[in-house]
Structure formats: structure tokens, C-alpha cells
Design a protein around this motif. Sequence first.
Motif, PDB file in Angstrom:
ATOM      1  N   LYS A   1       0.729  -1.193  -0.132  1.00 28.70           N
ATOM      2  CA  LYS A   1      -0.156   0.003  -0.039  1.00 28.70           C
ATOM      3  C   LYS A   1       0.812   1.378  -0.076  1.00 28.70           C
ATOM      4  O   LYS A   1       0.576   2.119  -0.613  1.00 28.70           O
ATOM      5  CB  LYS A   1      -0.978   0.077   1.171  1.00 28.70           C
ATOM      6  CG  LYS A   1      -1.983   1.245   1.247  1.00 28.70           C
ATOM      7  CD  LYS A   1      -2.903   0.770   2.604  1.00 28.70           C
ATOM      8  CE  LYS A   1      -3.675   2.259   2.633  1.00 28.70           C
ATOM      9  NZ  LYS A   1      -4.450   2.083   3.806  1.00 28.70           N
ATOM     10  N   ALA A   2       2.036   1.160   0.687  1.00 28.37           N
ATOM     11  CA  ALA A   2       2.780   2.563   0.753  1.00 28.37           C
ATOM     12  C   ALA A   2       3.996   2.576  -0.154  1.00 28.37           C
ATOM     13  O   ALA A   2       4.711   3.612  -0.024  1.00 28.37           O
ATOM     14  CB  ALA A   2       3.198   2.542   2.581  1.00 28.37           C
ATOM     15  N   TRP A   3       4.407   1.695  -0.816  1.00 24.79           N
ATOM     16  CA  TRP A   3       5.595   1.633  -1.761  1.00 24.79           C
ATOM     17  C   TRP A   3       5.560   3.089  -2.600  1.00 24.79           C
ATOM     18  O   TRP A   3       6.663   3.555  -2.773  1.00 24.79           O
ATOM     19  CB  TRP A   3       5.897   0.481  -2.546  1.00 24.79           C
ATOM     20  CG  TRP A   3       4.743   0.159  -3.675  1.00 24.79           C
ATOM     21  CD1 TRP A   3       3.675  -0.359  -3.793  1.00 24.79           C
ATOM     22  CD2 TRP A   3       5.132   0.634  -5.004  1.00 24.79           C
ATOM     23  NE1 TRP A   3       3.208  -0.226  -4.952  1.00 24.79           N
ATOM     24  CE2 TRP A   3       4.192   0.374  -5.895  1.00 24.79           C
ATOM     25  CE3 TRP A   3       6.297   1.405  -5.601  1.00 24.79           C
ATOM     26  CZ2 TRP A   3       4.214   0.734  -7.212  1.00 24.79           C
ATOM     27  CZ3 TRP A   3       6.190   2.027  -6.805  1.00 24.79           C
ATOM     28  CH2 TRP A   3       5.150   1.387  -7.579  1.00 24.79           C
ATOM     29  N   PRO A   4       4.588   3.447  -3.012  1.00 25.76           N
ATOM     30  CA  PRO A   4       4.693   4.713  -3.980  1.00 25.76           C
ATOM     31  C   PRO A   4       5.205   5.865  -3.148  1.00 25.76           C
ATOM     32  O   PRO A   4       6.413   6.601  -3.502  1.00 25.76           O
ATOM     33  CB  PRO A   4       3.393   4.836  -4.637  1.00 25.76           C
ATOM     34  CG  PRO A   4       2.525   3.730  -4.442  1.00 25.76           C
ATOM     35  CD  PRO A   4       3.218   3.109  -3.414  1.00 25.76           C
ATOM     36  N   LEU A   5       4.462   5.897  -2.025  1.00 23.38           N
ATOM     37  CA  LEU A   5       5.204   7.235  -1.233  1.00 23.38           C
ATOM     38  C   LEU A   5       6.552   6.916  -0.542  1.00 23.38           C
ATOM     39  O   LEU A   5       7.288   7.756  -0.562  1.00 23.38           O
ATOM     40  CB  LEU A   5       4.112   7.383   0.097  1.00 23.38           C
ATOM     41  CG  LEU A   5       4.318   8.286   0.994  1.00 23.38           C
ATOM     42  CD1 LEU A   5       4.360   9.878   0.430  1.00 23.38           C
ATOM     43  CD2 LEU A   5       3.391   8.731   2.112  1.00 23.38           C
ATOM     44  N   VAL A   6       6.753   5.652  -0.085  1.00 28.38           N
ATOM     45  CA  VAL A   6       8.158   5.626   0.453  1.00 28.38           C
ATOM     46  C   VAL A   6       9.138   5.579  -0.763  1.00 28.38           C
ATOM     47  O   VAL A   6      10.021   6.272  -0.290  1.00 28.38           O
ATOM     48  CB  VAL A   6       8.218   3.967   0.854  1.00 28.38           C
ATOM     49  CG1 VAL A   6       9.667   3.705   0.993  1.00 28.38           C
ATOM     50  CG2 VAL A   6       7.216   3.986   2.178  1.00 28.38           C
ATOM     51  N   THR A   7       8.916   5.127  -1.880  1.00 25.84           N
ATOM     52  CA  THR A   7       9.900   5.519  -2.844  1.00 25.84           C
ATOM     53  C   THR A   7      10.023   6.725  -3.356  1.00 25.84           C
ATOM     54  O   THR A   7      11.109   7.324  -3.519  1.00 25.84           O
ATOM     55  CB  THR A   7       9.375   4.604  -4.079  1.00 25.84           C
ATOM     56  OG1 THR A   7       9.139   3.212  -3.653  1.00 25.84           O
ATOM     57  CG2 THR A   7      10.501   4.358  -5.169  1.00 25.84           C
TER      58      THR A   7
END
Length: 155
Positions: free
Chosen positions: A118-124
Motif C-alpha cells: 500500500k505504501a511503496w509509492p510514497l516510500v519510494t
Amino acid sequence: MKLKHLNLIFSGMLIVLAGIFFKYADTFKMLPGQADIGPKAFPRFVSVVIVILAILLIITELKKNDQTKVQLFNLKFLIGLVTAVLYFLLFKKVGFVLCSMVSIFVMEVLLLNEPFKKAWPLVTGVAVIVPIVIYLVFGMALKVPLPAGLLSFLS
């Protein structure tokens, strides 16, 4: 170990490290074209802020009667520690931007409270954009020398 004791020890260590960084800032040399503020202003400012926050943590911990116990070492802590050590060892060879991207990404994943899917786009996005913005502000605009490392062909 109790969280209260851990926070008091950590605060003391932060105060000592901030004092060392404050003193070490004197060794930074002015470069041609730098303004009056100089390269030691920001590290000194951060050191003072760290000391103030550490003192506030000490006061907060002494006021409350918390008996929470915590596990000092776990896998996330060890991965974070290894990431930080590798960051400092590879900083000059690999460069500020690439080292920071990898380190920020790993630290974000370690601190994540949501599923990675769920969070990978923001984390990246944060891991890529933040080091670039810092490089543009400090490396380009303020002329603070940051190692280019593997990306030296771009400069």
C-alpha cells in the motif's frame, strides 16, 4: 530495560554527540563564493536544537512515572544500524544522493506501519525526491560540498 532509563541514556548520548558536532563545525572551511553565514552555521544550529530536544526529553521522562519495558535489540534495530554504518562507510565512494536514497528507503520500510504494498509509492517517492532536493539546496544553491560519488559524471 525500562523505557524511561533508555530515554535518559539516549538523551545523554545525544547531548554529548551534539557537543562534539558543535565543536567539529569549526573545522569546516569557507569556500569562495559562500556568504557570511558559512558552512558551520547549520551544523551548529542543528547541534543546539538537538541539545534542547534532549533536555526536554530528560525533563519529560523525569516527570512521568512510566514503567514500560522495551526490548533493546531486535531485527529492525540491527538492520537500521547496519544501514547507518554502511551509509557512512560508502558515503564518499557512492555519493550523497545514491547513499541517501537507499538509506532513506530502508529506514522508511523499517518504520512503516502499513503494508508495503500500500505504501511503496510514497516510500519510494520520498526516498528519491528528498536527497535530490537536499542536494539542490545545499550542494548547488548554498555551495556545500557533497560527494557526487558514482554520479560524478553528471557534474
